[in-house]
Design a protein around this motif. Structure first.
Motif, PDB file in Angstrom:
ATOM      1  N   TYR A  39      -7.045   2.441   3.918  1.00  0.00           N
ATOM      2  CA  TYR A  39      -6.407   3.002   2.881  1.00  0.00           C
ATOM      3  C   TYR A  39      -7.134   3.949   2.201  1.00  0.00           C
ATOM      4  CZ  TYR A  39      -4.656   3.235  -1.976  1.00  0.00           C
ATOM      5  OH  TYR A  39      -3.822   3.643  -3.062  1.00  0.00           O
TER       6      TYR A  39
ATOM      7  N   GLU B  59       0.607  -1.196  -0.124  1.00  0.00           N
ATOM      8  CA  GLU B  59       0.037  -0.039  -0.038  1.00  0.00           C
ATOM      9  C   GLU B  59       0.849   1.391   0.140  1.00  0.00           C
ATOM     10  OE1 GLU B  59      -2.784   0.170   3.076  1.00  0.00           O
ATOM     11  OE2 GLU B  59      -4.101  -1.425   2.202  1.00  0.00           O
TER      12      GLU B  59
ATOM     13  N   LYS C 189      -9.638  -1.553  -3.482  1.00  0.00           N
ATOM     14  CA  LYS C 189      -9.515  -0.512  -2.419  1.00  0.00           C
ATOM     15  C   LYS C 189     -10.519   0.412  -1.909  1.00  0.00           C
ATOM     16  CE  LYS C 189      -4.958  -1.749  -1.779  1.00  0.00           C
ATOM     17  NZ  LYS C 189      -4.560  -2.620  -0.752  1.00  0.00           N
TER      18      LYS C 189
END
Length: 89
Positions: free
Chosen positions: A66, A35, A60
Motif C-alpha cells: 500500500y 485499497e 496502513k
C-alpha cells in the motif's frame, strides 16, 4: 479558484474519514474498504487527508504494498505539478 479549494477540502476530508473508518472496520474484523478505493481518493487529490489519517490512526503504515502505491501516486502528483508549473506557460 474558490470552487477548487472547496473541492480539494471535501476530497481530503472524505479520504481522511475513509481511512479512519477502514481502521475501525479492521479493529472489528469486519469487511473492509478496498485499497483500490482508498488509493483512488489519494489519486484524485486526497493525498494530504489520507496521509494525515494514516499517521493519526496508525493505519496502513506497515503495509509495504500500500505504501509503495501511495508514495508512487505522491511522486506522480509532484512530477505533474512541477511539469505544469515550469513547462506549461
Amino acid at each position: 479558484m474558490t470552487f477548487l479549494f472547496y473541492l480539494f477540502l471535501i476530497i481530503n476530508t472524505i479520504a481522511f474519514i475513509l481511512i479512519g473508518y477502514d481502521k475501525n472496520l479492521a479493529k472489528k474484523q469486519k469487511r473492509r474498504i478496498p485499497e483500490r478505493t482508498l488509493l483512488l481518493f489519494v489519486l484524485i487529490g486526497g493525498t494530504i487527508g489520507s496521509g494525515l489519517a494514516m499517521q493519526i490512526f496508525r493505519h496502513k503504515t506497515a503495509k509495504r504494498s500500500y505504501l509503495l502505491k501511495f508514495w508512487g501516486i505522491v511522486i506522480l502528483q509532484i512530477a505533474t505539478g512541477c511539469y505544469w508549473f515550469y513547462f506549461k506557460k
